[in-house]
Motif scaffolding. Sequence first.
Motif, short mmCIF file in Angstrom:
data_model
loop_
_atom_site.label_atom_id
_atom_site.label_comp_id
_atom_site.label_asym_id
_atom_site.label_seq_id
_atom_site.Cartn_x
_atom_site.Cartn_y
_atom_site.Cartn_z
N THR A 400 31.92 -8.85 -7.27
CA THR A 400 30.62 -9.90 -6.14
C THR A 400 31.36 -11.27 -6.37
OG1 THR A 400 28.58 -8.56 -5.72
CG2 THR A 400 28.88 -11.23 -5.51
N VAL A 401 31.76 -11.80 -7.51
CA VAL A 401 32.21 -13.04 -8.10
C VAL A 401 33.63 -12.96 -8.03
CG1 VAL A 401 32.81 -14.00 -9.87
CG2 VAL A 401 30.55 -13.88 -10.09
N PHE A 402 34.40 -11.94 -8.11
CA PHE A 402 35.45 -11.58 -7.39
C PHE A 402 35.43 -11.83 -6.08
CE2 PHE A 402 39.77 -8.47 -6.90
CZ PHE A 402 40.16 -9.42 -8.02
N GLU A 403 35.24 -10.60 -5.33
CA GLU A 403 35.33 -11.58 -3.60
C GLU A 403 35.77 -12.35 -3.00
OE1 GLU A 403 37.04 -8.77 -1.93
OE2 GLU A 403 37.04 -6.79 -3.44
N GLU A 407 38.06 -19.85 -6.26
CA GLU A 407 39.12 -19.89 -6.75
C GLU A 407 40.00 -18.53 -6.51
OE1 GLU A 407 36.45 -20.58 -7.72
OE2 GLU A 407 36.73 -22.72 -8.84
N GLY A 408 41.49 -18.65 -6.86
CA GLY A 408 42.47 -17.76 -6.66
C GLY A 408 42.12 -17.06 -7.59
N VAL A 409 41.85 -15.27 -7.84
CA VAL A 409 42.13 -14.79 -9.06
C VAL A 409 43.13 -13.41 -8.92
CG1 VAL A 409 40.81 -12.88 -11.01
CG2 VAL A 409 38.96 -14.84 -9.65
N VAL A 410 43.46 -13.13 -10.55
CA VAL A 410 44.81 -12.19 -9.90
C VAL A 410 44.98 -10.96 -11.50
CG1 VAL A 410 46.46 -13.66 -10.79
CG2 VAL A 410 47.14 -11.77 -10.20
N VAL A 411 44.79 -9.89 -11.37
CA VAL A 411 44.51 -9.10 -12.27
C VAL A 411 45.90 -8.58 -12.62
CG1 VAL A 411 43.89 -7.82 -13.86
CG2 VAL A 411 42.54 -8.87 -11.98
#
Length: 518
Positions: A400-403, A407-411
């Motif tokens: 949920t936090v990721f979606e 802020e943009g998140v990249v793995v």
Amino acid sequence: MPPSFFWSEGPNIELVQGKYDLWLVLLSLGVSCIASNQALRLAALAREAVTPQLRLGAIASGGLSLGTGIWAMHFIGMLAYTPHAGIQYDLRQTVISLLPGLAASFVALMLLAKSRLRNIELVLGGAIVGIGIAAMHYSGMSAMRMHATMQYAPGHFVLSLAIDMALAMLALWIRFGLAGSRRKLTLHGKILATLVMGAAIAGMHYTAMLALRVQEMPGAEPEEPATENQLLLALLIALVSLIVGGLIAQTNAHLHYRRRWQIEDMNAAHLRALVQMAADGIISIDTQGKVLDYNPAAEHILGWAPAEVIGKNVGMLLPEALSGQLAEYLQKHEQAQNRGAEPLSNRISEVLGQHKNGSLVPLRVALSQADARGQRMYVGILTDLGPQKRIERQLRIATTVFEHSFEGVVVLDANRRVVTINPAYERMSGLSLKTARNKEFSAFYFDASDEMETGMGFPEVWSEIGRSGHWKGSWKLLHSGRSHQLSLTAVRDEQQRLHHYIGICYEDIQQLQPAIPG
């Protein structure tokens, strides 16, 4: 001067021709088959023995059985042979002749007790057994006393030794060639093995008798056979055979019982160890729901000690609502079993267990039916789903936090290739997940020090992350020229091995401010 051992043909030499009693010959063959059967059974028992003591006992009793049987067969065969002269037997020499046969029998049993037999062992073992039985035969023949000269034809003597050893090898081979070292003999195979081995033992005696040459002593008058000594020996042989056979049969039954008991005890010990060491909880109940077994893993999951649970109704381990449902289910299942329904096997369900402290424990239960000595019981294997449920909740929160993060998140993987990006990063970078996935992350940004506020190129950035585990700065996208405030962090496992990078992207604040009118 005593006559030589070997006979040589000469002029005017008349040999005494004897004859055989057919019934005694058949009796000797029967004795050898009975001894062979006992020896093969005890050899099989020795192979399956679970302790060295049981194996040694089986070999010793089998060797005694076979040795005594060979000796009894030999002297019954001698009594079956009647030359036209009186015969007496030296009792001391007769008893001594038993020793080589016993030695040969113990060698044979030690070989038969092996699970495998190499060719060299087969040849040497057969030679030793054949020579031992031949030694018993000729020492037993030397116990004969008559008014005639006994000698042996050299050719037939050598032939008898060769045939003795060949038949001994055959008797050993039937265990490893005919039976097979890893297969269990069928009833017909056991009968055939017994007959072949018994015929081989009897054949040793009657082949060796072919070498016998009996010559009347000059001037000796024919005498009637000394029937008293022969009858005494016959009774003695019969008595010894019956006593030894009875003792061996009793020993065989005792060893068989001990082997079965030790196997059952060992299996029970293995089962107890498996239950006690199992990572999952194991609970067994009877048809009324009373707890029969409760292992340490179940205690760890539910908090109840075995002394508090065993003998009580299993409903105490469930919430009150489920306890009544379980009792009803057991009752219906028992009624179905009485009507011939299929046994319960590995029925898996998720239920709530009642911890001793009052909390509810999510469980996966695999329930099966078993029979213990005619008594039906049910065994449940419990897996604690608490840790799994907590991980699932944490993953749902993280997803949920990721979606939905601003802020943009990249793995990135360990090779700095994109694994996934969130919607915020797609919006900031203008890249789609499909476009970015499996691409080198640095390929999306300028690698010019003068274009970067940090003044660091890509190699320096990754080196800094390798040293400190973290880097933060501003990078400019190639395709749009927009700058990102980017934070990169290395993710390592328990052994400090790098396996991923996590990047957090922020919009450059200066780019977000509206232009001021002049």
